[in-house]
Design a protein around this motif. Sequence first.
Motif, PDB file in Angstrom:
ATOM      1  N   GLY A  55      34.370  29.737  35.410  1.00 21.78           N
ATOM      2  CA  GLY A  55      35.239  30.275  36.444  1.00 21.78           C
ATOM      3  C   GLY A  55      36.616  30.575  35.892  1.00 21.78           C
ATOM      4  O   GLY A  55      36.758  31.101  34.788  1.00 21.78           O
ATOM      5  N   THR A  56      37.665  30.190  36.640  1.00 19.44           N
ATOM      6  CA  THR A  56      39.042  30.413  36.223  1.00 19.44           C
ATOM      7  C   THR A  56      39.863  29.180  36.557  1.00 19.44           C
ATOM      8  O   THR A  56      39.750  28.621  37.659  1.00 19.44           O
ATOM      9  CB  THR A  56      39.660  31.629  36.931  1.00 19.44           C
ATOM     10  N   GLY A  71      47.803  24.984  39.747  1.00 18.18           N
ATOM     11  CA  GLY A  71      46.819  23.957  40.079  1.00 18.18           C
ATOM     12  C   GLY A  71      45.557  24.527  40.699  1.00 18.18           C
ATOM     13  O   GLY A  71      44.899  23.860  41.508  1.00 18.18           O
ATOM     14  N   THR A  72      45.183  25.750  40.313  1.00 17.87           N
ATOM     15  CA  THR A  72      44.081  26.450  40.971  1.00 17.87           C
ATOM     16  C   THR A  72      42.840  26.514  40.084  1.00 17.87           C
ATOM     17  O   THR A  72      42.912  26.908  38.915  1.00 17.87           O
ATOM     18  CB  THR A  72      44.495  27.889  41.340  1.00 17.87           C
ATOM     19  N   LEU A  73      41.696  26.155  40.650  1.00 12.75           N
ATOM     20  CA  LEU A  73      40.385  26.290  40.011  1.00 12.75           C
ATOM     21  C   LEU A  73      39.544  27.176  40.915  1.00 12.75           C
ATOM     22  O   LEU A  73      39.547  27.003  42.147  1.00 12.75           O
ATOM     23  CB  LEU A  73      39.717  24.924  39.846  1.00 12.75           C
ATOM     24  N   SER A  74      38.782  28.118  40.334  1.00 18.86           N
ATOM     25  CA  SER A  74      38.051  29.050  41.196  1.00 18.86           C
ATOM     26  C   SER A  74      36.803  29.589  40.527  1.00 18.86           C
ATOM     27  O   SER A  74      36.675  29.596  39.296  1.00 18.86           O
ATOM     28  CB  SER A  74      38.963  30.217  41.601  1.00 18.86           C
ATOM     29  N   TYR A  75      35.876  30.046  41.387  1.00 19.02           N
ATOM     30  CA  TYR A  75      34.676  30.779  40.973  1.00 19.02           C
ATOM     31  C   TYR A  75      34.640  32.079  41.770  1.00 19.02           C
ATOM     32  O   TYR A  75      34.832  32.077  42.996  1.00 19.02           O
ATOM     33  CB  TYR A  75      33.400  29.996  41.288  1.00 19.02           C
ATOM     34  N   ALA A  76      34.363  33.166  41.086  1.00 10.97           N
ATOM     35  CA  ALA A  76      34.170  34.442  41.757  1.00 10.97           C
ATOM     36  C   ALA A  76      32.709  34.597  42.145  1.00 10.97           C
ATOM     37  O   ALA A  76      31.842  33.797  41.754  1.00 10.97           O
ATOM     38  CB  ALA A  76      34.600  35.586  40.837  1.00 10.97           C
ATOM     39  N   SER A  77      32.424  35.624  42.903  1.00  9.39           N
ATOM     40  CA  SER A  77      31.039  35.915  43.266  1.00  9.39           C
ATOM     41  C   SER A  77      30.196  36.084  42.002  1.00  9.39           C
ATOM     42  O   SER A  77      30.601  36.741  41.043  1.00  9.39           O
ATOM     43  CB  SER A  77      30.994  37.199  44.094  1.00  9.39           C
ATOM     44  N   VAL A 108      35.183  31.132  45.745  1.00  7.57           N
ATOM     45  CA  VAL A 108      35.774  29.879  46.236  1.00  7.57           C
ATOM     46  C   VAL A 108      36.892  29.439  45.304  1.00  7.57           C
ATOM     47  O   VAL A 108      36.895  29.770  44.116  1.00  7.57           O
ATOM     48  CB  VAL A 108      34.719  28.757  46.326  1.00  7.57           C
ATOM     49  N   GLN A 109      37.840  28.693  45.864  1.00  7.43           N
ATOM     50  CA  GLN A 109      38.887  28.131  45.025  1.00  7.43           C
ATOM     51  C   GLN A 109      39.357  26.793  45.577  1.00  7.43           C
ATOM     52  O   GLN A 109      39.315  26.550  46.789  1.00  7.43           O
ATOM     53  CB  GLN A 109      40.073  29.074  44.878  1.00  7.43           C
TER      54      GLN A 109
END
Length: 290
Positions: free
Chosen positions: A110-111, A117-123, A277-278
């Motif tokens: 993800g990213t 402080g952000t963690l995320s996954y794209a579609s 989501v993040q």
Amino acid sequence: MITVGTTVVSGSPINSGGGGGAPSGTGVVTVTSGVFDVPSSTDVVVISGLSGLVGSVLGEAVVGDGAGDTTTTSADVSGFLAAADAPAMRSALCDRAISLAGLTASNGNGTAVAATGTLSYASGQTGAAWADYPRLVGAHGASIWAFEAAVRITITGTVSANTVASLGIGSTGSSYDAVVLIRLFGNGEIDGFAVSGGAVWSVYTPGTLPVDGTGWLRVRVQAGTMTFWTGVGASYAAAAWTLRHRALMATPSGADTTYPSLALAMYQGVDPGAPGVQAVYSDLAIRDLP
């Protein structure tokens, strides 16, 4: 010279030269009806000097240096002296200097952005193993036998029970070897466990927590006891805390017993779809405990 009422006292210890007339000049102290009238700090050399030395730093003071001279208090001590109350004093003494921006970001599948402080996954992205998780990792600086770690979490997007944001203390390698781990799921469920080499040795499922940014996760270890807490509130001080689990501290055999690493990581077991989501981590705190 000293003036008592309208009488000028000559030859005094602070005016050995004598003389007459009305007193004037920097440093003159006037006594009227037995009361000292002290000039403003700008007219008193000593006070003015102290103001220039420590006046610009909140709580800073002049102290002896043990070698016959003086020095000023350190930033840590000055912060303690400036504390408004007992809780603020404890915070000044015990808080570790750690920030989200100071952690190392790894994207995994993800990213990860440390600055926010952000963690995320794209579609189309998932992460089901440590190497796949977007994560923020760094040294916490505390002893695992007497510390507290807390963080506030917001989870947004196409969240589900397959979205998990965690706070862990452990050691890092090809996998994360956690001595303490507490997790918040996208549907608000919470749990916690500790592992050694991937083997779970303690699991609990104690309830739910908001994911709207008012939910907190907290781990404490003190006097050989490990406790897991959740809180609800806009800030650490304002949060209402609930004890979720208590257990004796136990170190998995054959593992690193120092556990120097703090890890904030995000699991995503299924494709989240659009918009993704993040998890946003905020107000990270590490505190030493007595």
